[in-house]
Design a protein around this motif. Structure first.
Motif, PDB file in Angstrom:
ATOM      1  N   TRP A 135       0.868  -3.105  -0.427  1.00  0.00           N
ATOM      2  CA  TRP A 135       0.614  -4.303  -1.213  1.00  0.00           C
ATOM      3  C   TRP A 135       0.283  -3.894  -2.625  1.00  0.00           C
ATOM      4  N   ASP A 168       1.249 -11.185  -5.442  1.00  0.00           N
ATOM      5  CA  ASP A 168       1.563 -10.579  -4.150  1.00  0.00           C
ATOM      6  C   ASP A 168       1.153 -11.562  -3.047  1.00  0.00           C
ATOM      7  N   ALA A 204       6.905  -3.666   0.551  1.00  0.00           N
ATOM      8  CA  ALA A 204       6.004  -4.806   0.398  1.00  0.00           C
ATOM      9  C   ALA A 204       6.827  -6.072   0.518  1.00  0.00           C
TER      10      ALA A 204
END
Length: 443
Positions: free
Chosen positions: A97, A109, A17
């Protein structure tokens, strides 16, 4: 799993991520555990998406000791498995994610931040169409000083910039052929390549698409890919904003238009000037520009690029068909009427950059903000308000900006500000050589 079944040679998987700096954070997992990964996801500490540029915890972050450094849940994005052509062993990358264990998106995020902006567009019956242009340098960093790598074809070094030079492209033809093949295998829509103004500097355009999340994914993956393929050829591929003091730096220009529910470009009025909505979107971007500069110039070296007469904007203004402007309206057919945002450096996190630009444009459209008159001539000679001139000023402007708080969750803003203030503090201890070493491959 279908992709893995079609590629039985793949024995390992990387799951990753993007953190707030756009650095890929993740794990290596044997391919035989892919089914469990797809069904259950994996876990990282929340703090992993909030590390500084060195990969260190942010001091005094509430994500670490204050709440015990708990785990978030990482789930696959829509992208699915992708090859990693820059590695010797056949390997798959699975982009992720972050969510809370109860399924809520994690607000720290950066990809979730962009998804939040896209949802605002969809709620308004609108679809942004996004493309990016990414500049990068090919650099021989094997010695004490950076220089252009020798051509794999001729063995010679070209020490100057060669704008739109076929010779410069042909000198690295093997590299570009490998890169385009790799883009095809990763479904990255790489279009035109050109040589740029700096020595060993090139730009590749990624195609317009009506999915901002995929456009940002493509930009993030493209940066990873260029760096990896370049190392296969024995040199660095760098998106550092300003690796050479005497030459222009790397940008990531973003083009966008907006479609309504019927698929009509809301910027198209049949003429060259565009619609009122275009001017509203421009006004929103201009209003948010001081506060969003930190996202377009997130590192100390970023501000070496944002100087007058260096092919990067410093003034907050817009113009038609004018590359000295922060916001340019390119000449095109009316159906392709669009906005080009030219402030961001190549060192940005694409998710945060795309979110900031699209969020600011939507603010302008929804509030029907009025843009000032477009200027003519050289932007550096205009009496324009200026972007924050230093990293510290940009951090403060971002933290105080009401437009940023409308676009981004407060949690992400606080995390990013803490990260940048820590970096600002410790960067003061580094020499110029150490700064280059830090940023050359990282950003």
């Amino acid at each position: 799993m279908d992709w893995l079944k079609e590629h039985p040679e793949v024995k390992t998987i990387r799951v990753a991520a993007a953190d707030l700096n756009g650095v890929a954070r993740g794990k290596r997992i044997p391919a035989r555990y892919a089914g469990k990964l797809l069904e259950e996801g994996t876990k990282f500490p929340y703090s992993v998406l909030n590390l500084d540029i060195w990969g260190e915890d942010v001091e005094d972050s509430p994500l670490v000791f204050e709440i015990g450094d708990p785990d978030g849940l990482l789930l696959p994005t829509e992208r699915g498995f992708l090859p990693m052509p820059w590695l010797d062993a056949p390997t798959a990358l699975l982009p992720l994610w972050m969510f809370h264990p109860d399924g809520r998106p994690y607000e720290g995020d950066p990809r979730q931040a962009l998804a939040r902006v896209v949802e605002r567009y969809h709620d308004a019956g609108l679809t942004p169409v996004v493309a990016t242009e990414l500049e990068f340098f090919l650099i021989d960093d094997s010695g004490r000083h950076l220089r252009v790598p020798p051509s794999p074809r001729s063995g010679k070094r070209r020490t100057g910039g060669e704008v739109l030079s076929l010779r410069a492209l042909d000198a690295f033809d093997q590299f570009f052929t490998t890169l385009y093949d790799a883009c095809e295998s990763m479904d990255i829509p790489a279009d035109t390549a050109i040589s740029e103004a700096g020595p060993g500097q090139f730009e590749i355009n990624l195609m317009h698409q009506p999915d901002p999340l995929k456009a940002a994914d493509d930009s993030w993956l493209f940066k990873m890919l260029v760096k990896g393929i370049a190392r296969q050829y024995g040199f660095a591929g760098s998106f550092m904003a300003k690796p050479y003091e005497a030459f222009s730096g790397n940008g990531m220009h973003m083009h966008f238009s907006i479609l309504d529910r019927s698929g009509r470009n809301i910027f198209d009025n049949g003429g060259d000037e565009g619609t009122a909505e275009l001017r509203h979107a421009v006004a929103g971007c201009l209003r948010a520009m001081p506060g969003s500069t930190l996202l377009f110039a997130p590192h100390e070296n970023s501000y070496d690029r944002l100087v007058p007469n260096a092919h990067a904007p410093t003034g907050i203004g817009w113009a038609y068909e004018n590359r000295t402007a922060a916001i340019r309206i390119p000449s095109s057919g009316p159906k392709a009427r669009r906005i080009e945002h030219r402030v961001a450096g190549g060192d940005v996190n694409p998710y945060l950059t795309v979110a900031a630009i699209l969020g600011a444009a939507l603010n302008g459209i929804q509030e029907k903000l009025e843009a000032p008159e477009p200027f003519r001539g050289n932007a550096y000679d205009q009496n324009l308000a200026q972007l924050p001139a230093s990293w510290g000023e940009a951090i403060d402007a971002f933290h105080a900006c009401p437009e940023m708080r409308r676009i981004f969750p407060a949690h992400l803003i606080e995390n990013f500000v803490m990260t940048k203030r820590q970096e600002l503090h410790y960067m003061a201890e580094l020499s110029d050589e150490e700064t280059v070493e830090l940023y050359l491959d990282t950003v």
